[in-house]
Design a protein around this motif. Structure first.
Motif, PDB file in Angstrom:
ATOM      1  N   VAL A  66       5.550  35.162  -4.585  1.00 35.78           N
ATOM      2  CA  VAL A  66       5.776  36.128  -3.507  1.00 35.78           C
ATOM      3  C   VAL A  66       4.742  37.253  -3.583  1.00 35.78           C
ATOM      4  CG1 VAL A  66       7.375  37.911  -2.679  1.00 35.78           C
ATOM      5  CG2 VAL A  66       8.228  35.616  -3.195  1.00 35.78           C
ATOM      6  N   ILE A  67       4.448  37.703  -4.803  1.00 34.87           N
ATOM      7  CA  ILE A  67       3.423  38.750  -4.977  1.00 34.87           C
ATOM      8  C   ILE A  67       2.075  38.249  -4.469  1.00 34.87           C
ATOM      9  CG2 ILE A  67       2.141  40.141  -6.655  1.00 34.87           C
ATOM     10  CD1 ILE A  67       4.615  40.018  -8.457  1.00 34.87           C
ATOM     11  N   TRP A  68       1.713  37.026  -4.842  1.00 31.46           N
ATOM     12  CA  TRP A  68       0.442  36.443  -4.419  1.00 31.46           C
ATOM     13  C   TRP A  68       0.367  36.339  -2.896  1.00 31.46           C
ATOM     14  CZ3 TRP A  68      -0.678  30.578  -4.253  1.00 31.46           C
ATOM     15  CH2 TRP A  68      -2.011  30.355  -3.904  1.00 31.46           C
ATOM     16  N   ALA A  69       1.452  35.848  -2.291  1.00 30.31           N
ATOM     17  CA  ALA A  69       1.471  35.711  -0.837  1.00 30.31           C
ATOM     18  C   ALA A  69       1.285  37.065  -0.153  1.00 30.31           C
ATOM     19  CB  ALA A  69       2.779  35.061  -0.393  1.00 30.31           C
TER      20      ALA A  69
ATOM     21  N   VAL B 143      13.595  50.216  -9.625  1.00 30.62           N
ATOM     22  CA  VAL B 143      12.299  49.683 -10.070  1.00 30.62           C
ATOM     23  C   VAL B 143      11.313  49.642  -8.914  1.00 30.62           C
ATOM     24  CG1 VAL B 143      11.123  47.657 -11.028  1.00 30.62           C
ATOM     25  CG2 VAL B 143      13.353  48.336 -11.915  1.00 30.62           C
ATOM     26  N   VAL B 144      11.793  49.264  -7.718  1.00 29.21           N
ATOM     27  CA  VAL B 144      10.925  49.265  -6.536  1.00 29.21           C
ATOM     28  C   VAL B 144      10.395  50.674  -6.275  1.00 29.21           C
ATOM     29  CG1 VAL B 144      10.898  48.994  -4.024  1.00 29.21           C
ATOM     30  CG2 VAL B 144      11.957  47.236  -5.452  1.00 29.21           C
TER      31      VAL B 144
ATOM     32  N   ALA C 176       8.152  45.286  -9.276  1.00 27.33           N
ATOM     33  CA  ALA C 176       9.538  44.808  -9.325  1.00 27.33           C
ATOM     34  C   ALA C 176       9.592  43.285  -9.327  1.00 27.33           C
ATOM     35  CB  ALA C 176      10.327  45.364  -8.148  1.00 27.33           C
ATOM     36  N   TYR C 177       8.785  42.640  -8.482  1.00 23.28           N
ATOM     37  CA  TYR C 177       8.775  41.174  -8.456  1.00 23.28           C
ATOM     38  C   TYR C 177       8.215  40.596  -9.760  1.00 23.28           C
ATOM     39  CZ  TYR C 177      10.421  40.170  -3.745  1.00 23.28           C
ATOM     40  OH  TYR C 177      11.218  40.009  -2.633  1.00 23.28           O
TER      41      TYR C 177
ATOM     42  N   GLY D 157      10.138  38.055 -12.289  1.00 22.02           N
ATOM     43  CA  GLY D 157       9.581  36.801 -12.775  1.00 22.02           C
ATOM     44  C   GLY D 157       9.647  36.682 -14.284  1.00 22.02           C
ATOM     45  N   VAL D 158       9.313  37.759 -14.984  1.00 25.23           N
ATOM     46  CA  VAL D 158       9.375  37.757 -16.447  1.00 25.23           C
ATOM     47  C   VAL D 158      10.820  37.579 -16.916  1.00 25.23           C
ATOM     48  CG1 VAL D 158       9.065  39.181 -18.509  1.00 25.23           C
ATOM     49  CG2 VAL D 158       7.283  39.120 -16.756  1.00 25.23           C
ATOM     50  N   THR D 159      11.755  38.272 -16.248  1.00 23.34           N
ATOM     51  CA  THR D 159      13.177  38.151 -16.605  1.00 23.34           C
ATOM     52  C   THR D 159      13.642  36.710 -16.484  1.00 23.34           C
ATOM     53  OG1 THR D 159      13.622  40.419 -15.861  1.00 23.34           O
ATOM     54  CG2 THR D 159      15.504  38.941 -16.026  1.00 23.34           C
ATOM     55  N   SER D 160      13.218  36.037 -15.428  1.00 21.28           N
ATOM     56  CA  SER D 160      13.610  34.642 -15.226  1.00 21.28           C
ATOM     57  C   SER D 160      13.055  33.748 -16.329  1.00 21.28           C
ATOM     58  CB  SER D 160      13.128  34.161 -13.854  1.00 21.28           C
ATOM     59  OG  SER D 160      13.728  32.943 -13.499  1.00 21.28           O
TER      60      SER D 160
END
Length: 471
Positions: A359-362, A427-428, A436-437, A441-444
């Motif tokens: 999502v960040i990349w997009a 966080v946002v 935040a994203y 991702g790291v949390t996942s």
């Protein structure tokens, strides 16, 4: 006369069986090498009077009915704010309280069911009435605190009673092939909201909101009560008559699924399940994974608008997420029967994590196509883990106490709702959407690493069960 190879204890059907010839149909209780007891000899029709498939389709219909609470609520927020004079923060907290109580009731409801205080049918009847109260409160109470009490607390408890009962019903009736069926039923809780999303977006305004919400409340009540009439738990230790539980890896219907996901070595009480160390690990993994999922649901549309994508793309991304969220639950349930529950769970959590970075990349490259693709992946991963945890719990701890054990695991959503939405917004504000994203991702990925540590209690790596002390 040959000796029984299973050293079975012969019994006759208990008085809890339905009247008719089935009331006197014999069953046997066989014990495996690890001490687990299986009650065999009675078919689903002997106990229910019809096929156990009904215990898949009726819970599925019920889950679709109550899905309007969580997945369609966001589409109604603007109209509710204008109609009642609520702020965006007010509507956010109403849903947050709903999530808290919907998840929190799972364990106490399961405990009451297993103590015989509350039947499955009784839980559904009570839940249906509370669901109706929730929608009437959202429709007629402008005071935000009363709305929180009516929709958030009463409606949340009602929806939680229905949700937990439906999920546990499938696990109890399909101990040998629960993955696909649990996923199918669980999927209804996501894509069942689609008609209501359209209603709230195109046919819901300040002129008709009373009528629409009242009718939805009545609809939920009718569907849940109608389905609940047929709900019934199987006897404790019940096992399908057409499968030998002691040679499940060799032959018989469902043998492939059982070979990949062998049955629990004993029936663990909640205290025993906690002491194995596996239930706490599952709880932590669910807290982290559900937090990432709730974060995505809460902020995906806002992020799309922040990046500069049009409203159609923003809304479409949420629609894609809701549909795939539901369909993905059924697909991974089927996959887990073929590949194994744990490996499928790890794969799903990794996909969810990668989707956050996507999502960040997009957003960075301003690609609407990529954004929708990663919304697809996020929706898949963000829903598919729920039925996997629901199926993994009885796989590890047995069916007799599944309502309580899964209630404990699912209670992790209490914490997820807080940090996925509330902490996510903080966080946002501090790090922006990209930060935040990235954290999501790291949390996942950490959750996936924790899931790798899961092991079925009492069973060696080679699949053999170790002897268990039986009280």
């Amino acid at each position: 006369m040959t000796a029984d190879p299973y050293a079975a204890n012969s019994s006759s059907a208990s008085s809890s069986s339905p009247p008719s010839d089935a009331a006197h149909r014999p069953y046997r209780e066989v014990t495996d090498a690890g001490g687990r007891v299986y009650r065999i000899g009675e078919s689903d029709r002997d106990i229910l009077g019809h096929s156990r498939k009904l215990m898949v389709y009726l819970p599925w219909l019920t889950m679709m009915a109550i899905s309007v609470f969580e997945y369609a609520y966001g589409s109604a927020e603007d109209t509710l704010s204008h109609a009642h004079g609520w702020t965006q923060s007010n509507t956010f907290w109403i849903l947050s309280v709903w999530v808290f109580f919907q998840a929190g009731i799972a364990f106490p409801a399961g405990w009451l069911r297993e103590k015989g205080v509350l039947t499955a049918r009784g839980a559904m009847y009570i839940g249906s009435g509370m669901c109706l109260v929730g929608f009437l409160a959202l429709s007629h109470l402008s005071n935000v605190w009363l709305a929180i009490l009516g929709f958030g607390v009463v409606g949340g408890v009602g929806a939680g009673l229905v949700y937990a009962t439906c999920i546990n019903m499938v696990g109890k009736w399909f101990p040998e092939r629960r993955g696909a069926r649990t996923g199918f039923v669980n999927g209804g809780f996501a894509y069942g909201s689609l008609p209501f999303i359209f209603i709230f977006n195109y046919g819901f305004d300040t002129a008709n909101y009373h009528r629409v919400l009242d009718l939805i409340g009545c609809y939920v009540l009718i569907v849940v009560v109608g389905c609940a009439f047929f709900f019934k738990d199987p006897p404790k230790n019940w096992w399908p008559a057409d499968i030998d539980p002691l040679t499940y890896g060799d032959t018989g219907k469902g043998a492939d699924a059982l070979a990949k996901n062998p049955p629990a070595v004993k029936q663990y009480t909640p205290k025993e399940a906690i002491r194995t160390g596996m239930l706490p690990l599952m709880w932590i993994a669910l807290v982290m994974t559900a937090g990432v999922s709730i974060f995505g649901i809460s902020f995906q549309v806002d992020y799309a608008k922040e990046v500069g994508f049009g409203p159609l793309v923003a809304a479409s991304s949420m629609g894609v997420m809701a549909v795939i969220n539901g369909i993905g639950r059924g697909v991974v349930g089927w996959m887990s029967d073929k590949w194994g529950r744990k490996s499928t769970l790890v794969m799903v959590i990794v996909v969810l994590g990668l989707a956050q970075f996507g999502v960040i990349w997009a957003g960075d490259v301003k690609s609407e196509g990529l954004f929708l693709f990663f919304a697809f992946l996020s929706g898949f991963g963000g829903g598919a883990f729920y039925p996997l945890f629901a199926a993994l719990t009885p796989d590890y701890f047995g069916e007799n106490y599944n309502a309580s054990n899964y209630g404990l695991v699912y209670s992790g959503k209490l914490i997820s709702g807080l940090f996925g939405g509330g902490l996510g917004s903080m966080v946002v504000a501090a790090w922006g959407y990209d930060g935040a994203y990235a954290l999501a991702g790291v949390t996942s990925m950490i959750a996936a690493a924790i899931a790798l540590l899961l092991r079925q209690p009492g069973r060696t790596r080679g699949g053999a069960s170790t002897p268990q002390l039986v009280a």
